[in-house]
Design an enzyme around this catalytic site. Structure first.
Site, PDB file in Angstrom:
ATOM      1  CB  ILE A   1       5.901  13.919  -6.771  1.00  9.38           C
ATOM      2  CG1 ILE A   1       5.730  15.401  -6.419  1.00  9.38           C
ATOM      3  CG2 ILE A   1       5.890  13.706  -8.289  1.00  9.38           C
ATOM      4  CD1 ILE A   1       6.949  16.244  -6.667  1.00  9.38           C
ATOM      5  CB  THR A   2       1.702  11.975  -9.638  1.00 11.82           C
ATOM      6  OG1 THR A   2       2.216  10.649  -9.475  1.00 11.82           O
ATOM      7  CG2 THR A   2       2.552  12.748 -10.622  1.00 11.82           C
TER       8      THR A   2
ATOM      9  CG  ASP B   1      -0.158  11.767   1.534  1.00 11.89           C
ATOM     10  OD1 ASP B   1      -1.351  12.089   1.407  1.00 11.89           O
ATOM     11  OD2 ASP B   1       0.234  10.967   2.405  1.00 11.89           O
TER      12      ASP B   1
ATOM     13  CB  ALA C   1       2.882   2.952  -1.544  1.00 13.42           C
TER      14      ALA C   1
ATOM     15  CB  SER D   1       0.426   2.523   6.582  1.00 14.85           C
ATOM     16  OG  SER D   1      -0.932   2.208   6.717  1.00 14.85           O
TER      17      SER D   1
ATOM     18  CD  GLU E   1      -4.642  -1.074   6.516  1.00 16.38           C
ATOM     19  OE1 GLU E   1      -4.480  -2.302   6.470  1.00 16.38           O
ATOM     20  OE2 GLU E   1      -5.753  -0.535   6.635  1.00 16.38           O
TER      21      GLU E   1
ATOM     22  CE1 TYR F   1      -0.011   0.658   1.289  1.00 15.79           C
ATOM     23  CE2 TYR F   1      -0.862   0.233   3.488  1.00 15.79           C
ATOM     24  CZ  TYR F   1      -0.386   1.111   2.547  1.00 15.79           C
ATOM     25  OH  TYR F   1      -0.287   2.449   2.849  1.00 15.79           O
TER      26      TYR F   1
ATOM     27  CE  LYS G   1     -19.269   3.082  -2.842  1.00 12.10           C
ATOM     28  NZ  LYS G   1     -19.307   1.683  -2.460  1.00 12.10           N
TER      29      LYS G   1
ATOM     30  N   GLY H   1     -21.097  -0.819   2.025  1.00 13.19           N
ATOM     31  CA  GLY H   1     -20.963  -2.076   2.763  1.00 13.19           C
ATOM     32  C   GLY H   1     -21.293  -1.849   4.234  1.00 13.19           C
TER      33      GLY H   1
ATOM     34  NE  ARG I   1     -12.741  -3.105   1.988  1.00  8.46           N
ATOM     35  CZ  ARG I   1     -11.874  -2.108   2.036  1.00  8.46           C
ATOM     36  NH1 ARG I   1     -10.947  -2.073   2.975  1.00  8.46           N
ATOM     37  NH2 ARG I   1     -11.924  -1.130   1.172  1.00  8.46           N
TER      38      ARG I   1
ATOM     39  CD  GLU J   1     -14.723  -2.648   6.453  1.00  6.14           C
ATOM     40  OE1 GLU J   1     -15.953  -2.751   6.540  1.00  6.14           O
ATOM     41  OE2 GLU J   1     -14.157  -1.951   5.616  1.00  6.14           O
TER      42      GLU J   1
HETATM   43  P1  NAP Z   1      -1.572   7.834  -3.645  1.00  2.41           P
HETATM   44  O1  NAP Z   1      -2.416   9.051  -3.819  1.00  2.41           O
HETATM   45  O2  NAP Z   1      -2.138   6.509  -4.031  1.00  2.41           O
HETATM   46  O3  NAP Z   1      -0.216   8.075  -4.443  1.00  2.41           O
HETATM   47  C1  NAP Z   1       0.675   7.027  -4.660  1.00  2.41           C
HETATM   48  C2  NAP Z   1       1.874   7.542  -5.447  1.00  2.41           C
HETATM   49  O4  NAP Z   1       2.756   6.431  -5.635  1.00  2.41           O
HETATM   50  C3  NAP Z   1       1.528   8.085  -6.839  1.00  2.41           C
HETATM   51  O5  NAP Z   1       2.383   9.162  -7.146  1.00  2.41           O
HETATM   52  C4  NAP Z   1       1.839   6.905  -7.729  1.00  2.41           C
HETATM   53  O6  NAP Z   1       2.234   7.294  -9.043  1.00  2.41           O
HETATM   54  C5  NAP Z   1       3.042   6.307  -7.018  1.00  2.41           C
HETATM   55  N1  NAP Z   1       3.219   4.913  -7.397  1.00  2.41           N
HETATM   56  C6  NAP Z   1       2.348   3.891  -7.229  1.00  2.41           C
HETATM   57  N2  NAP Z   1       2.848   2.760  -7.755  1.00  2.41           N
HETATM   58  C7  NAP Z   1       4.078   3.088  -8.266  1.00  2.41           C
HETATM   59  C8  NAP Z   1       5.098   2.349  -8.955  1.00  2.41           C
HETATM   60  N3  NAP Z   1       4.969   1.041  -9.212  1.00  2.41           N
HETATM   61  N4  NAP Z   1       6.236   3.017  -9.338  1.00  2.41           N
HETATM   62  C9  NAP Z   1       6.373   4.344  -9.084  1.00  2.41           C
HETATM   63  N5  NAP Z   1       5.435   5.090  -8.453  1.00  2.41           N
HETATM   64  C10 NAP Z   1       4.315   4.457  -8.051  1.00  2.41           C
HETATM   65  O7  NAP Z   1      -1.099   7.688  -2.127  1.00  2.41           O
HETATM   66  P2  NAP Z   1      -1.141   8.799  -0.962  1.00  2.41           P
HETATM   67  O8  NAP Z   1      -2.495   8.778  -0.368  1.00  2.41           O
HETATM   68  O9  NAP Z   1      -0.559  10.059  -1.487  1.00  2.41           O
HETATM   69  O10 NAP Z   1      -0.159   8.152   0.108  1.00  2.41           O
HETATM   70  C11 NAP Z   1       1.228   8.491   0.142  1.00  2.41           C
HETATM   71  C12 NAP Z   1       1.971   7.426   0.905  1.00  2.41           C
HETATM   72  O11 NAP Z   1       1.472   7.373   2.248  1.00  2.41           O
HETATM   73  C13 NAP Z   1       1.810   6.018   0.354  1.00  2.41           C
HETATM   74  O12 NAP Z   1       3.026   5.333   0.559  1.00  2.41           O
HETATM   75  C14 NAP Z   1       0.733   5.401   1.222  1.00  2.41           C
HETATM   76  O13 NAP Z   1       0.874   4.001   1.255  1.00  2.41           O
HETATM   77  C15 NAP Z   1       1.045   6.046   2.554  1.00  2.41           C
HETATM   78  N6  NAP Z   1      -0.104   6.180   3.440  1.00  2.41           N
HETATM   79  C16 NAP Z   1      -1.225   6.795   3.016  1.00  2.41           C
HETATM   80  C17 NAP Z   1      -2.320   6.927   3.868  1.00  2.41           C
HETATM   81  C18 NAP Z   1      -3.562   7.624   3.436  1.00  2.41           C
HETATM   82  O14 NAP Z   1      -4.581   7.515   4.153  1.00  2.41           O
HETATM   83  N7  NAP Z   1      -3.550   8.376   2.339  1.00  2.41           N
HETATM   84  C19 NAP Z   1      -2.236   6.415   5.193  1.00  2.41           C
HETATM   85  C20 NAP Z   1      -1.045   5.827   5.597  1.00  2.41           C
HETATM   86  C21 NAP Z   1       0.024   5.721   4.725  1.00  2.41           C
HETATM   87  P3  NAP Z   1       1.223   7.353 -10.295  1.00  2.41           P
HETATM   88  O15 NAP Z   1       0.680   8.765 -10.310  1.00  2.41           O
HETATM   89  O16 NAP Z   1       2.098   7.026 -11.452  1.00  2.41           O
HETATM   90  O17 NAP Z   1       0.154   6.323 -10.036  1.00  2.41           O
END
Ligand code: NAP
Length: 320
Positions: A10-11, A14, A81, A124, A126, A148, A191, A210, A277, A280
């Site tokens: 939640i933090t 998304d 994640a 994802s 990915e 991942y 960035k 890059g 990388r 890419e």
């Molecule tokens: P994000 O901003 O990196 O947020 C990740 C969240 O997961 C944070 O709340 C983090 O908590 C929590 N987390 C990470 N490691 C953890 C652990 N070991 N135990 C408990 N909580 C943990 O990611 P997002 O961009 O919101 O993405 C949300 C989801 O969509 C993810 O699963 C990501 O892989 C997937 N996704 C994202 C994208 C994208 O482009 N954004 C694309 C495809 C899929 P903390 O605050 O404690 O770090």
């Protein structure tokens, strides 16, 4: 009836936009937050007063079962994640356990409690990895290229298995890159927006990048979380590809961001070959036909509007 939703992650970016959407629809929103992490709840900003935090380790199957039993959610969004892909090479097993393990434990908890809870898994693009066709859709083969993506794919199939074997209402969104001012600075969009704001304010002189020819399907996180919610309101549980369907290069990203502050990017950007990388060359871009047709979902925020918002927010942040 007031619905209850549980959100892991939640933090994160998304988590914030999804909580905002659900609170606006009068949901009771619970964030599952680990007691062992130094999770910064201030990332929820003004939402923190309205979101409830339930403390549980996502590795603790019994704890998650208790959470589901006690809170009886109508919807679960599994977003947690370690989402910065390169980091997954440093801890493949931890990545697998958090991503696949949490999905499995939560799905199993729903099954054991016997609720009709609807479950969303954050898959994802990915997972498509080394693609041979573009754009990709729900029928495209998965060829993940990093720990991942492999973990996300395992979680994705676990979700499918729970749907097929136990009849759970389990969905997944195969999401392409989505961004916002909340993106952490290690991601390329943020960035760039942060560097542009710094250069505009005289706090930096250059931006090192890059491969400028790398391309991505970049959308706005606020749009993409709306698709997650729509999936759980649909008549049938299914998976959906969610993206903008448009590819932009890093060069376009940079030029658009510098445009927002009236600067010529070519005067400031330095290509650093150490940042290149190896992987890419591929074209990850969404075919969003199914989401359009079945969910009535389409992205609303354009690439240009997204970057303008990110640069503007970074200027405000640096000025504050
Ligand atoms: P994000 O901003 O990196 O947020 C990740 C969240 O997961 C944070 O709340 C983090 O908590 C929590 N987390 C990470 N490691 C953890 C652990 N070991 N135990 C408990 N909580 C943990 O990611 P997002 O961009 O919101 O993405 C949300 C989801 O969509 C993810 O699963 C990501 O892989 C997937 N996704 C994202 C994208 C994208 O482009 N954004 C694309 C495809 C899929 P903390 O605050 O404690 O770090």
């Amino acid at each position: 009836m007031i619905k209850t939703a549980l959100i892991t992650g939640i933090t994160g970016q998304d988590g914030y936009y999804l909580s905002h959407l659900l609170l606006n629809q009068n949901y009771r929103v619970f964030g599952l937050v680990s007691p062992h992490r130094q999770t910064n709840l201030s990332k929820l900003g003004s939402l923190a007063d309205n979101v409830k935090i339930y403390t549980v380790d996502l590795r603790d199957a019994a704890g998650l079962l208790t959470a589901v039993e006690q809170l009886q959610p109508q919807e679960i969004y599994n977003l947690a994640a370690p989402s910065f892909v390169p980091d997954s090479w440093n801890d493949p097993l931890g990545t697998l356990d958090l991503i696949t393990g949490t999905a499995t434990r939560l799905l199993d908890a729903v099954r054991q409690v016997g609720l009709s809870t609807r479950f969303y898994q954050a898959s994802s693009s990915e997972m498509f990895g080394d693609v041979t066709t573009a754009p990709q859709d729900e029928e495209t083969h998965f060829r993940p290229k990093n720990p991942y993506a492999a973990a996300k794919l395992h979680a994705h199939w676990t979700m499918v298995h729970h749907r097929q074997r136990y009849g759970l209402f389990a969905c997944s969104g195969i999401l392409y890159n989505h961004e916002s001012p909340l993106r952490p600075p290690q991601f390329v969009t943020r960035k760039v927006s942060l560097a542009v704001a710094k250069i505009k304010l005289g706090l930096a002189q250059t931006l090192e990048m890059g491969n400028l020819d790398a391309q991505r399907d970049w959308g706005f996180a606020g749009d993409h979380v709306n698709a997650m919610w729509r999936m759980l309101q649909a008549n049938q549980p299914e998976e959906y590809v969610i993206g903008t369907g448009k590819l932009h290069s890093v060069r376009e990203l940079i030029a658009t961001a510098f445009d927002c502050v009236g600067l010529d990017w070519e005067k400031y950007v330095i290509v650093n070959t150490n940042l290149l990388r190896a992987d890419e060359h591929f074209q990850l871009v969404a075919n969003l036909s199914k989401a359009k047709n079945k969910l009535g979902w389409e992205p609303k925020v354009s690439f240009e509007q997204l970057l303008e918002n990110m640069v503007k927010t970074d200027l405000e942040y640096l000025n504050s």
